[in-house]
Design an enzyme around this catalytic site. Structure first.
Site, PDB file in Angstrom:
ATOM      1  N   LYS A 109       9.343  -0.434  14.272  1.00 57.05           N
ATOM      2  CA  LYS A 109       9.904  -0.116  12.949  1.00 57.05           C
ATOM      3  C   LYS A 109      10.933   0.998  13.081  1.00 57.05           C
ATOM      4  O   LYS A 109      12.015   0.937  12.493  1.00 57.05           O
ATOM      5  CB  LYS A 109       8.797   0.382  12.009  1.00 57.05           C
ATOM      6  N   HIS A 147      -5.590 -32.561  18.480  1.00 58.90           N
ATOM      7  CA  HIS A 147      -4.492 -33.413  18.954  1.00 58.90           C
ATOM      8  C   HIS A 147      -3.334 -32.579  19.491  1.00 58.90           C
ATOM      9  O   HIS A 147      -2.216 -33.073  19.617  1.00 58.90           O
ATOM     10  CB  HIS A 147      -4.035 -34.339  17.823  1.00 58.90           C
ATOM     11  N   GLY A 181      -4.985  -1.710   4.887  1.00 61.83           N
ATOM     12  CA  GLY A 181      -4.138  -2.829   4.466  1.00 61.83           C
ATOM     13  C   GLY A 181      -4.771  -4.188   4.704  1.00 61.83           C
ATOM     14  O   GLY A 181      -4.829  -5.039   3.813  1.00 61.83           O
ATOM     15  N   ARG A 182      -5.296  -4.403   5.906  1.00 61.15           N
ATOM     16  CA  ARG A 182      -5.858  -5.729   6.232  1.00 61.15           C
ATOM     17  C   ARG A 182      -7.245  -5.943   5.640  1.00 61.15           C
ATOM     18  O   ARG A 182      -7.843  -6.995   5.817  1.00 61.15           O
ATOM     19  CB  ARG A 182      -5.848  -5.929   7.749  1.00 61.15           C
ATOM     20  N   LYS A 202       0.840  -1.203   0.000  1.00 64.37           N
ATOM     21  CA  LYS A 202       0.000   0.000   0.000  1.00 64.37           C
ATOM     22  C   LYS A 202       0.877   1.256   0.000  1.00 64.37           C
ATOM     23  O   LYS A 202       0.702   2.147  -0.798  1.00 64.37           O
ATOM     24  CB  LYS A 202      -0.922  -0.018   1.225  1.00 64.37           C
ATOM     25  N   GLU A 249      10.537  -4.685   4.572  1.00 63.64           N
ATOM     26  CA  GLU A 249      10.592  -6.115   4.250  1.00 63.64           C
ATOM     27  C   GLU A 249      10.256  -6.338   2.778  1.00 63.64           C
ATOM     28  O   GLU A 249      10.953  -7.052   2.050  1.00 63.64           O
ATOM     29  CB  GLU A 249       9.596  -6.904   5.112  1.00 63.64           C
ATOM     30  N   GLU A 287      -4.895  -6.382  14.725  1.00 64.19           N
ATOM     31  CA  GLU A 287      -4.360  -5.098  14.273  1.00 64.19           C
ATOM     32  C   GLU A 287      -5.468  -4.036  14.265  1.00 64.19           C
ATOM     33  O   GLU A 287      -5.204  -2.848  14.396  1.00 64.19           O
ATOM     34  CB  GLU A 287      -3.714  -5.222  12.885  1.00 64.19           C
TER      35      GLU A 287
HETATM   36  O1  F6P Z   1       3.232  -2.800   9.706  1.00 61.08           O
HETATM   37  C1  F6P Z   1       1.881  -3.070   9.608  1.00 61.08           C
HETATM   38  C2  F6P Z   1       1.376  -2.818   8.225  1.00 61.08           C
HETATM   39  O2  F6P Z   1       1.312  -1.444   7.985  1.00 61.08           O
HETATM   40  C3  F6P Z   1       0.025  -3.473   7.996  1.00 61.08           C
HETATM   41  O3  F6P Z   1      -1.017  -2.728   8.456  1.00 61.08           O
HETATM   42  C4  F6P Z   1       0.042  -3.657   6.524  1.00 61.08           C
HETATM   43  O4  F6P Z   1      -0.907  -4.590   6.140  1.00 61.08           O
HETATM   44  C5  F6P Z   1       1.465  -4.109   6.299  1.00 61.08           C
HETATM   45  O5  F6P Z   1       2.217  -3.399   7.255  1.00 61.08           O
HETATM   46  C6  F6P Z   1       2.001  -3.884   4.929  1.00 61.08           C
HETATM   47  O6  F6P Z   1       2.012  -2.526   4.571  1.00 61.08           O
HETATM   48  P1  F6P Z   1       2.200  -2.090   3.076  1.00 61.08           P
HETATM   49  O7  F6P Z   1       1.084  -2.655   2.274  1.00 61.08           O
HETATM   50  O8  F6P Z   1       2.189  -0.595   3.085  1.00 61.08           O
HETATM   51  O9  F6P Z   1       3.523  -2.626   2.601  1.00 61.08           O
END
Ligand code: F6P
Length: 549
Positions: free
Chosen positions: A512, A384, A267-268, A206, A212, A353
């Protein structure tokens, strides 16, 4: 005291709880033969049995009154109308617009968002058709066989969960891979499985600033260019999904290969947007539309059904009953379906979240519990492993048992065993086993006297443990869409009751921020940043271990 705890309905529910906490579900079933029928609901292809909860008509009346007093009717309308209910980010919350199949106008800042939504959907459809049909060729003129989706959190879990869940609907030529972890191991192992000539990378972010994702995307790009030996080939093999055109261009992906979405998509909550590109590629445009249709069915139900007959509202308010009155701080998602094995992880992010907050919308601290800890695993495996605690442990942890009536594996004999276990678990959690029943059972096995009596307390099940049983007609795109939307709205309702903002996520920022400084220290680019003695020692230890590398 918070506004919530001062509501008359909040207090009335405490008065009711004083008596209700002594109820045992076994007795509630015995005294009401219609209970299962009365406490069940069907929406589209989803059937919910909520009868195995510690609730009575009075409980439900009180909970629905609480929903009204907490302002749910107005908040629900505000979300669907595109008002900026995400107040800390000054944004509308419009995942419902992404699946607004009636296409009725939804305005944000006076602009109807539907034309944009439809135009991106049409672009996605065209692109996916070209890839799936083999018309889109890689740099050596071969069709795409592998898709590597690079993203994290909401830009990963939704597409990953849906593609896993709907594998039987997937394109037979298409192999889907998902890379989220910045631990190079995941990308390395993925790249071993794919060939540059036939692989499409989708960079999903987003913000397009997530460390990452950008690190993984950069490494993937280098891997690709080193093999293709032609920068121009990138255009055929890398696309981006983002709200941030500038950052996509800076990264080196042509904005013509970018699929857009907007800041009013959380995002979620984004799998319905262009973030769902891997889903559409794998399942096809028609099935993606069916996913949207299923969500729309739930949206319509949520917006229009009375609270008493409203599936998301019921699940949310029953959840509130356990969290805030019984003090049950955890909730288990147990899908009895291998294809749904990533559903617990997906709902974990969605819920924790969204509602893992301790500040009310007006900035005051909460004086009640909020989001439960969401966890889970496929139910049959859980049986189990951790179900022991759920049956005989000291915590109250409501469980959602989720399965489909139709067999999706087509192997004879398996589905009956699976379903027998779902129904048996729900019954066992509700009924338990009394000391008397245990005695009878042990006596029938030939035990008596002390040998029998010493075993009795260990074999007693208190029961009275709440479950919701959610049955899908079958696991297909439409029903999965409804199921996901059900949880989205349940979480929204709980956020409204607690008076928190379910749509920001400031809690992920601090870690972060600190990681940036520490990253520089680990690389030896920065010394003496202020830290506690533990953090300093850990950094020193890392630097010593890697000094000679
Ligand atoms: O760090 C949390 C977050 O911002 C989530 O809310 C989001 O889904 C994820 O990181 C990824 O963010 P982006 O789509 O901006 O890479």
């Amino acid at each position: 005291m918070s506004a919530l705890t001062q509501l008359p309905a909040w207090q009335a529910l405490w008065d009711h709880f004083a008596d209700a906490k002594h109820h045992h579900m076994r007795d509630l079933f015995d005294t009401d033969p219609q209970r299962a029928e009365r406490y069940a609901l069907e929406v589209g292809g989803l059937f919910l049995d909520y009868s195995k909860n510690r609730i009575t008509d009075d409980t439900l009346r009180g909970l629905m009154q609480l929903a009204r007093e907490a302002g749910l009717p107005a908040k629900l309308k505000a979300m669907f109308k595109g008002e900026k209910i995400n107040s800390t980010e000054n944004r509308a919350v419009l995942h419902v617009a992404l699946r607004n199949r009636t296409n009725s106008p939804i305005l944000v800042d006076g602009e109807d968002v539907m034309p944009k939504v439809n135009s991106v959907l049409a672009r996605m459809g065209k692109f996916c058709h070209a890839i799936r049909s083999g018309e889109w060729l890689g740099y050596t003129h071969q069709p795409i066989t592998d898709v590597v989706s690079i993203g994290i959190g909401g830009s990963d879990l939704g597409p990953l969960m849906v593609c896993s869940a709907l594998k039987p609907f997937g394109h037979p030529r298409m192999n889907m891979h998902f890379v989220s972890n910045v631990d190079g191991a995941q990308l390395k192992e993925t790249l071993k499985k794919v060939h540059p000539e036939t692989t499409l990378f989708i960079v999903e972010s987003k913000t397009f600033t997530t460390q990452e994702t950008l690190t993984n995307a950069l490494t993937a790009r280098e891997w690709f260019v080193a093999r293709a030996r032609d920068e121009k080939a990138v255009a055929k093999h890398f696309v981006a999904v983002s709200t941030n055109k500038k950052a996509v261009a800076e990264f080196g992906i042509d904005p013509a290969n970018m699929f857009e979405f907007w800041d009013w998509v959380g995002g979620r909550y984004s799998l319905w947007s262009a973030i769902g590109l891997p889903i559409m590629l794998y399942l096809g445009e028609e099935n993606f539309t069916e996913l949207l249709n299923g969500a729309h069915i739930m949206d319509q139900h949520f917006a229009n059904a009375s609270f008493e007959q409203n599936m998301p509202v019921l699940l949310a308010m029953i959840g509130i009953w356990y969290i805030n009155y019984y003090g049950g701080g955890s909730h288990v998602i147990a899908p009895y379906d291998q294809y749904l094995h990533r559903l617990p992880a997906f709902i974990q992010q969605l819920d924790m979240e969204s509602n893992g907050k301790q500040t009310c919308l007006d900035g005051s601290p909460v004086d009640f519990e909020t989001a439960p800890i969401i966890w889970g695993e496929t139910g049959i495996n859980g049986q189990h492993a951790f179900f022991q605690l759920l049956h005989q442990g000291t915590h109250i942890s409501p469980i959602d048992l989720i399965c489909s009536l139709q067999n999706s594996s087509s192997l004879p004999g398996h589905h009956e065993i699976l379903l027998a276990n779902v129904f048996a678990q729900a019954e066992a959690f509700m009924r338990g086993k009394t000391a008397e029943e245990v005695r009878e059972e042990l006596a029938a096995q030939g035990l008596k006297g002390d040998a029998l009596e010493t075993l009795v307390p260990h074999k007693v099940f208190g029961g009275n443990r709440p479950t919701n049983t959610l049955l899908m007609d079958r696991l297909d795109p439409r029903n999965l869409g409804s199921l996901i939307a059900l949880y989205e709205h349940k979480i929204f309702v709980q956020g409204v009751i607690w008076g928190i903002n379910s749509f920001d996520q400031w809690g992920v920022e601090l870690g972060k921020q600190l990681a940036k400084t520490i990253h520089a220290e680990l690389a030896g680019k920065l010394d003496d940043a202020p830290h506690d003695s533990s953090t300093k020692a850990l950094i020193r230890r890392y630097r010593r271990a890697n000094a000679g590398l």
